[in-house]
Design an enzyme around this catalytic site. Structure first.
Site, PDB file in Angstrom:
ATOM      1  N   GLU A  19       0.994  -1.170   0.114  1.00 27.20           N
ATOM      2  CA  GLU A  19      -0.148   0.090  -0.071  1.00 27.20           C
ATOM      3  C   GLU A  19       0.966   1.387  -0.124  1.00 27.20           C
ATOM      4  O   GLU A  19       0.633   2.270  -0.894  1.00 27.20           O
ATOM      5  CB  GLU A  19      -0.973  -0.147   1.095  1.00 27.20           C
ATOM      6  CG  GLU A  19      -1.664  -1.396   1.319  1.00 27.20           C
ATOM      7  CD  GLU A  19      -1.435  -2.243   1.963  1.00 27.20           C
ATOM      8  OE1 GLU A  19      -2.160  -2.990   2.823  1.00 27.20           O
ATOM      9  OE2 GLU A  19       0.075  -2.759   2.025  1.00 27.20           O
ATOM     10  N   THR A  68      11.699 -39.117   9.687  1.00 25.67           N
ATOM     11  CA  THR A  68      11.033 -40.190  10.460  1.00 25.67           C
ATOM     12  C   THR A  68      10.216 -39.662  11.579  1.00 25.67           C
ATOM     13  O   THR A  68       9.234 -39.235  11.963  1.00 25.67           O
ATOM     14  CB  THR A  68      11.691 -41.298  11.041  1.00 25.67           C
ATOM     15  OG1 THR A  68      12.236 -41.944   9.671  1.00 25.67           O
ATOM     16  CG2 THR A  68      10.748 -42.198  11.432  1.00 25.67           C
TER      17      THR A  68
END
Length: 359
Positions: free
Chosen positions: A63, A286
């Site tokens: 903006e 794992t």
């Protein structure tokens, strides 16, 4: 001069947002400022006054970038409509709050795709309304959520988005019996893996991988040279990392001496890491899979069969197919002779952190 409808302006803002870096603590945001409506038809095209996007931490937000362009060009945005991909921030950090900048600039309408879920920067819509600015949310929200999927998951949950990368043979091995693993996949697959490294905040491996392969864990560009953005290199495990290990030089390095997945994620979150790429080894992969801490899997598959060697993951406790975790396939791509399958777990929604990750 170019004219766009509100919907087309949001699509343009999303395109602009994607130009910003995918890495870093801040989201990708785009903004298009349209001239005041001259027709009662809400779908009528309107003149683009300015547009901008966020180029990374420390630079003007989208903006502010658009407003700065308008000011430099002598364009009056009084009564204009700002079309923004993410709710304007209401926070002063390295830059000022965008919500205030829009209101002070004379913008009278703001159209948002995705609301800001963060406690620090959120609240921009309420501030704008308190200043008499009309705010509408949800335009092209599906596209906005897709663009910000990684960032939104990380900030909603409070822990980094984790992408697990694997490179295996057809029968699921990452290394031969003698430990050799270079190279299971070919050059195109390895080059693609570097495009992923260039988009993440951190690359993570276990101490076993460091001791066995001595990787550099740097991101390289298409020419093979070091990329301008180098992710934080993270090594997890209690074993010492040799003083001469390649991972210690060339980019920022962090050794987390723990086997606790939640502790690792908490430490990375404290460093504003939004996206971590887990590259191995099998033990670390794992552990993260068992903790339900993997959001996405990039499985590179080579047309090679070993028959025995080191598996890509160890036991996850599934004794029958119904116990095995299933992911949703996002894409399948051929890379030279290899294949890449991208799959994701179920996305995290606002306010519902995954307890298996955080406890």
């Amino acid at each position: 001069m170019e004219y766009l409808t509100l919907d087309a302006a949001m699509l343009r803002a999303l395109e602009l947002a994607a130009r910003g870096p995918a890495y870093g603590p801040n989201p990708q945001v785009g903004c298009v400022i349209l001239a005041p409506a001259t027709s009662p038809d809400p779908t009528a095209p309107r003149l683009i006054l300015a547009q901008g996007w966020h180029r990374g931490a420390g630079t003007p937000h989208a903006e502010a970038d658009a407003l700065a362009y308008a000011a430099t060009a002598g364009i009056d945005v009084t009564g204009a409509t700002a079309v923004v991909t993410l709710e304007p921030c209401n926070h002063t950090g390295r830059t000022g709050p965008c919500a205030r900048a829009l209101a002070d600039g004379g913008v009278t309408d703001v159209v948002v795709s995705v609301s800001d879920p963060t406690a620090i920067a959120g609240g921009g819509a309420d501030y704008l309304r308190s200043r008499g600015v009309s705010v509408t949310s949800g335009l092209r929200q599906d596209r906005g959520e897709a663009l910000l999927r990684v960032w939104l998951t990380a900030v909603r949950r409070g822990t980094p988005y984790v992408t697990l990368k694997t490179a295996t043979t057809l029968d699921g091995y990452v290394a031969a019996v003698d430990g050799s693993s270079r190279w299971i996949t070919g050059a195109p697959a390895r080059e693609h893996a570097h495009t992923v490294r260039r988009r993440v905040d951190a690359i993570m491996v276990g101490t076993g991988t460091v001791l066995t392969d001595d990787p550099t864990l740097t991101a390289r560009d298409a020419s093979g040279e070091p990329h301008a953005h180098q992710p934080l290199r993270v090594v997890v495990g209690r074993r010492a990392v040799p003083p001469g290990a390649k991972v210690r030089s060339g980019a920022e390095y962090l050794h987390l001496r723990t086997h606790d997945v939640a502790e690792v994620l908490s430490e990375l979150a404290a460093r504003d890491i939004r996206h971590v790429l887990l590259e191995g080894g099998p033990g670390l992969a794992t552990a993260f899979l068992a903790a339900h801490a993997v959001d996405e899997v990039h499985a590179y598959l080579a047309p090679m069969i070993l028959g025995e060697g080191r598996r890509v993951v160890g036991s996850l406790g599934a004794t029958t197919l119904s116990d095995a975790p299933r992911l949703d396939t996002v894409s399948v791509e051929r890379l030279g002779d290899d294949m890449l399958l991208v799959a994701r777990t179920r996305p995290v929604t606002a306010g519902t952190p995954d307890p298996s990750v955080l406890t």
